[in-house]
Design a protein around this motif. Structure first.
Motif, PDB file in Angstrom:
ATOM      1  N   UNK A  96       0.847  -1.192   0.000  1.00 38.13           N
ATOM      2  CA  UNK A  96       0.000   0.000   0.000  1.00 38.13           C
ATOM      3  C   UNK A  96       0.882   1.241   0.000  1.00 38.13           C
ATOM      4  N   UNK A  97       0.830   2.074  -1.058  1.00 40.52           N
ATOM      5  CA  UNK A  97       1.705   3.248  -1.100  1.00 40.52           C
ATOM      6  C   UNK A  97       1.377   4.286  -0.045  1.00 40.52           C
ATOM      7  N   UNK A 183       2.779  15.608 -13.949  1.00 42.71           N
ATOM      8  CA  UNK A 183       3.916  15.168 -13.140  1.00 42.71           C
ATOM      9  C   UNK A 183       4.126  13.661 -13.245  1.00 42.71           C
ATOM     10  N   UNK A 184       3.041  12.921 -13.400  1.00 40.57           N
ATOM     11  CA  UNK A 184       3.110  11.462 -13.445  1.00 40.57           C
ATOM     12  C   UNK A 184       3.989  10.982 -14.595  1.00 40.57           C
ATOM     13  N   UNK A 185       3.962  11.688 -15.708  1.00 36.21           N
ATOM     14  CA  UNK A 185       4.765  11.282 -16.857  1.00 36.21           C
ATOM     15  C   UNK A 185       6.253  11.300 -16.542  1.00 36.21           C
ATOM     16  N   UNK A 191       8.166   3.235  -8.584  1.00 36.86           N
ATOM     17  CA  UNK A 191       7.067   2.282  -8.380  1.00 36.86           C
ATOM     18  C   UNK A 191       6.005   2.795  -7.414  1.00 36.86           C
ATOM     19  N   UNK A 192       6.395   3.659  -6.460  1.00 34.85           N
ATOM     20  CA  UNK A 192       5.415   4.174  -5.514  1.00 34.85           C
ATOM     21  C   UNK A 192       4.438   5.122  -6.200  1.00 34.85           C
ATOM     22  N   UNK A 196       0.362   4.591  -6.355  1.00 37.06           N
ATOM     23  CA  UNK A 196      -0.654   5.560  -5.925  1.00 37.06           C
ATOM     24  C   UNK A 196      -1.815   5.553  -6.908  1.00 37.06           C
ATOM     25  N   UNK A 197      -1.503   5.602  -8.199  1.00 33.81           N
ATOM     26  CA  UNK A 197      -2.543   5.616  -9.227  1.00 33.81           C
ATOM     27  C   UNK A 197      -3.322   4.302  -9.222  1.00 33.81           C
ATOM     28  N   UNK A 198      -2.628   3.187  -9.162  1.00 35.82           N
ATOM     29  CA  UNK A 198      -3.303   1.886  -9.192  1.00 35.82           C
ATOM     30  C   UNK A 198      -4.224   1.715  -7.993  1.00 35.82           C
ATOM     31  N   UNK A 199      -3.764   2.149  -6.828  1.00 39.05           N
ATOM     32  CA  UNK A 199      -4.576   1.986  -5.619  1.00 39.05           C
ATOM     33  C   UNK A 199      -5.825   2.867  -5.680  1.00 39.05           C
TER      34      UNK A 199
END
Length: 260
Positions: A96-97, A183-185, A191-192, A196-199
């Motif tokens: 869990x991030x 910023x995500x790009x 990996x964290x 965050x996005x996946x969670x």
């Protein structure tokens, strides 16, 4: 502290998930019981069969977070199912991030945030709040009490207080995520940041729908309004600075707007 009821629910959940899994090999049609055997699940999860038995029996044992993570992997649990398992076990999921420590603010950022009298905070690459002054802590109701690592995205999309605090919540949430995507790009190697996005995709339909919209915006200033439960309507002009040494960190401060 884990209760007896939580242990019983955890045991029933693990047993049901184990029995729903399709065994491998040629003997699966000759089985009298459904799903995997306990020793097969233990092998998949790289844990002892005794741990599987005790957890399913609801015994008063405390498997480590790492043991539970291997069990979750062995059961091929979804994000929601992992959250349920760790919640019942009273442990934090290592995957869990939001459960572990975020990145520490660079010294220059921490010093700047600490000297500001206006609401001011700093964001790490995953947009967890790595520094905040007292004015920001007062303004963002619930942000610093809800999570061990306060995350701005999680707060806006999942905390009920954020919807009360932001009178234009839908517009602000959509814009916030569009700014994060830019910023995500630059943070795909972290990996964290991806976690965050996946969670949040798994936890929030609003986040998932906004993320799928593929909107990208630069992080800009401008007027920001709040509806504070104690201080009433508040109006600021937002400013954002990037750290010259670590371009993936952000400092945000809110300048109070003077009455017209």
């Amino acid at each position: 502290m884990q209760t007896d009821e939580q242990r019983k629910l955890l045991g029933a959940f693990v047993r049901t998930r184990r029995e729903s899994m399709t065994p491998e090999g040629h003997d699966r049609r000759r089985r009298r019981t459904p799903g995997l055997r306990r020793e097969e699940l233990a092998a998949r999860a790289a844990i002892g069969t005794t741990w599987v038995s005790w957890i399913e029996q609801g015994r008063n044992v405390r498997p480590s977070a790492e043991t539970l993570a291997r069990l979750a992997d062995g059961l091929s649990l979804s994000t929601a199912e992992r959250d349920y398992l760790f919640s019942l076990a009273g442990r934090h999921d290592p995957a869990d991030p939001f459960a572990g420590a975020g990145q520490a603010a660079p010294a220059a950022i921490a010093a700047l945030v600490g000297q500001m009298s206006w609401p001011c905070y700093a964001l790490d690459p995953g947009w967890s709040v790595c520094a905040a002054n007292p004015a920001a802590r007062r303004l963002f109701v619930g942000l610093f009490e809800s999570d061990p690592v306060p995350n701005l995205l999680r707060y806006v999309f999942m905390h009920p207080a954020a919807r009360q605090l932001l009178p234009d919540w839908a517009e602000r949430a959509g814009r916030l995520l569009a700014e994060f995507r830019r910023d995500y790009s630059h943070g795909l190697a972290d990996p964290r940041v991806r976690a965050v996005v996946e969670r949040l995709q798994a936890q929030s339909r609003d986040f998932r729908e906004s993320w799928d919209a593929q909107t990208v915006l630069a992080r800009e200033g401008g007027s920001r309004s709040f509806r504070h439960p104690d201080d009433g309507p508040l109006h600021f002009t937002q400013h954002t600075l990037a750290d010259v040494e670590r371009g993936d960190f952000r400092v945000v401060f809110l300048e109070p707007e003077k009455p017209a």
